[in-house]
Design a protein around this motif. Sequence first.
Motif, PDB file in Angstrom:
ATOM      1  N   LYS B   3      48.629  32.274 -48.077  1.00 42.11           N
ATOM      2  CA  LYS B   3      48.849  32.925 -46.913  1.00 42.11           C
ATOM      3  C   LYS B   3      50.385  32.944 -46.579  1.00 42.11           C
ATOM      4  O   LYS B   3      51.051  33.773 -46.029  1.00 42.11           O
ATOM      5  N   LEU B  44      46.887  36.407 -32.417  1.00 35.42           N
ATOM      6  CA  LEU B  44      45.749  36.215 -33.479  1.00 35.42           C
ATOM      7  C   LEU B  44      45.976  34.381 -33.589  1.00 35.42           C
ATOM      8  O   LEU B  44      44.922  33.977 -33.686  1.00 35.42           O
ATOM      9  N   ASP B  45      47.153  34.234 -33.778  1.00 32.46           N
ATOM     10  CA  ASP B  45      47.568  32.764 -34.383  1.00 32.46           C
ATOM     11  C   ASP B  45      47.900  32.012 -33.447  1.00 32.46           C
ATOM     12  O   ASP B  45      47.561  30.532 -33.703  1.00 32.46           O
ATOM     13  N   LYS B 159      43.552  41.781 -38.143  1.00 29.24           N
ATOM     14  CA  LYS B 159      42.472  41.128 -37.991  1.00 29.24           C
ATOM     15  C   LYS B 159      41.532  41.155 -39.441  1.00 29.24           C
ATOM     16  O   LYS B 159      41.052  40.185 -39.751  1.00 29.24           O
ATOM     17  N   LYS B 160      41.825  42.370 -40.023  1.00 30.92           N
ATOM     18  CA  LYS B 160      41.228  42.793 -41.273  1.00 30.92           C
ATOM     19  C   LYS B 160      41.788  41.879 -42.227  1.00 30.92           C
ATOM     20  O   LYS B 160      40.885  41.224 -43.050  1.00 30.92           O
ATOM     21  N   LYS B 162      43.216  38.978 -41.925  1.00 35.85           N
ATOM     22  CA  LYS B 162      42.659  37.673 -41.619  1.00 35.85           C
ATOM     23  C   LYS B 162      41.461  37.208 -42.028  1.00 35.85           C
ATOM     24  O   LYS B 162      41.097  36.406 -42.831  1.00 35.85           O
ATOM     25  N   LYS B 163      40.456  38.421 -41.932  1.00 39.70           N
ATOM     26  CA  LYS B 163      38.974  38.252 -42.419  1.00 39.70           C
ATOM     27  C   LYS B 163      38.946  38.217 -44.092  1.00 39.70           C
ATOM     28  O   LYS B 163      38.219  37.329 -44.387  1.00 39.70           O
ATOM     29  N   THR B 164      39.651  39.111 -44.625  1.00 44.57           N
ATOM     30  CA  THR B 164      39.782  39.184 -45.989  1.00 44.57           C
ATOM     31  C   THR B 164      40.114  38.173 -46.593  1.00 44.57           C
ATOM     32  O   THR B 164      39.593  37.328 -47.498  1.00 44.57           O
ATOM     33  N   LEU B 167      39.512  33.741 -43.641  1.00 40.80           N
ATOM     34  CA  LEU B 167      38.194  33.137 -43.341  1.00 40.80           C
ATOM     35  C   LEU B 167      37.456  33.111 -44.597  1.00 40.80           C
ATOM     36  O   LEU B 167      36.504  32.147 -44.730  1.00 40.80           O
ATOM     37  N   GLY B 168      37.444  33.894 -45.452  1.00 35.84           N
ATOM     38  CA  GLY B 168      36.633  34.119 -46.795  1.00 35.84           C
ATOM     39  C   GLY B 168      37.117  32.986 -47.550  1.00 35.84           C
ATOM     40  O   GLY B 168      36.348  32.589 -48.625  1.00 35.84           O
ATOM     41  N   ASN B 169      38.516  32.503 -47.256  1.00 40.01           N
ATOM     42  CA  ASN B 169      38.927  31.118 -48.296  1.00 40.01           C
ATOM     43  C   ASN B 169      38.313  29.838 -47.668  1.00 40.01           C
ATOM     44  O   ASN B 169      38.609  28.904 -48.312  1.00 40.01           O
ATOM     45  N   GLN B 170      37.601  29.775 -46.414  1.00 39.87           N
ATOM     46  CA  GLN B 170      37.252  28.393 -45.991  1.00 39.87           C
ATOM     47  C   GLN B 170      36.220  27.896 -46.912  1.00 39.87           C
ATOM     48  O   GLN B 170      35.065  28.683 -47.166  1.00 39.87           O
TER      49      GLN B 170
END
Lengths: 267, 177
Positions: B3, B44-45, B159-160, B162-164, B167-170
């Motif tokens: 990150k 966003l954050d 947003k893209k 963050k999504k890529t 969120l994918g790493n959660q």
Amino acid sequence: MNKLSYSKLIKFLSALLLFGFLVVLNPYEFFSPFRNAFSFALVPFQKIGYSFSLAAYNVTSFFSSIGQLKYENEKLLQENATLLSENARLKDFENENNILKQQLDLTPRDKYNLTAAYIVAQDPQGLGNWIEIDKGSDEGVSEGMAVIVSKGILVGKIEEVWAKSSKVMLVTNTKTTINSMTSMGAKGVVKGEYGLGLILDMVLQTDEIKIGDDVITSGIGSNIPRGFYIGKIQEVHPSNDHLFQQAVVTSPLQISKLEVVFVVKNN
Amino acid sequence: MSKKIIYIGIIFLAIVAQTTFFPIFFSRITPDVVLMLILAWTILDGFNNFFLWSILAGLFYDLASMSVIGTHIIVFLFVVYFVSFFSNRFQVGMKGLGVIIIALMIGLSTLVSNAVFVLVEITNVEKISIIGSIKFIVHIILEFVYNGILFVFVYAFLKKIKKTFFLGNQKAIIIKS
């Protein structure tokens, strides 16, 4: 105000006070090594970015100009007819121009040690204050040196130098003052106006200046040699205190489209 | 760790774009992609997650733009705090009233950015008269419009990202009883 909002406000105000203090103090020498190191990492990316951006701009300019070509073609055909008749008359003016050039001592390029430099960055605020070039102290560049483009047109002067790059303060920067003179011999000082243009100031009321006069560097009291072209007078008016004359000067340069400049290393 | 690398990379690229691409294409009135990045990221954050990043971004921007160190840091601090202030009271997002709030924040950010810069850079009192001139007011309005358009792209891009990348790493934690 709840606890969370209060803590945010405290953080914000503390940081604001700290950095506000830093702005006021402005410890330039302390941050100079950090600027040098950051510049060292940034310049290679800026070089690529700048070259790519210029190329992209040239392509988009080409496509946007296609519509204008037909109109310009018709206009040019008309102009051509007029110009043919003027050509004979202009041959006489050429002789007079050569004599004037000798008098003004306009800069022949072979008189100076010029170092070519690529522009890698510009003032991001769009105020026309500075550009960054890819030559620094390693290449013998030092503060105060004049920067020109190939025809002897003044761009600005070196303000800060690092190992591999330098910052050029442009003539349109408000902090720039250049001792100048007009083609008729009137002396004054050229100052920048926030990238909006140039002002020729402090011209005596007894000196004659008029629209269309050329303005060049006078070479008095600085590292900038005499004879570099600055621009042409567009407007004349008295100064606010009516003690001097002022003139609005237009430079022929479009700084944002420049790619290469030359640092004048010596006389 | 990834990150941090991504955040630093995006800030770095935005600064490169701001000092190369934008001055060439927008020579008179330059939109501020770094400012819009900070605004979008804070939306966003949130304040607490992005407060220190805004200081770091401001420091990098000051070093790259050769401004007085602290100038852009102060601008970004204002941006982060404004967003937090409005977020506590209104739903900030890309629909309904949120769009008006975002437009207001873009306008405020543009104004604060120019105001801080003018206050720091102007040393001659005579030059302050240019601030009230029509040219300067038109400059601010046009910069607000450019920043608004830029914000839409920057927001969508972040947003893209963050999504890529996030969120994918959660990972789901399964508790066996």
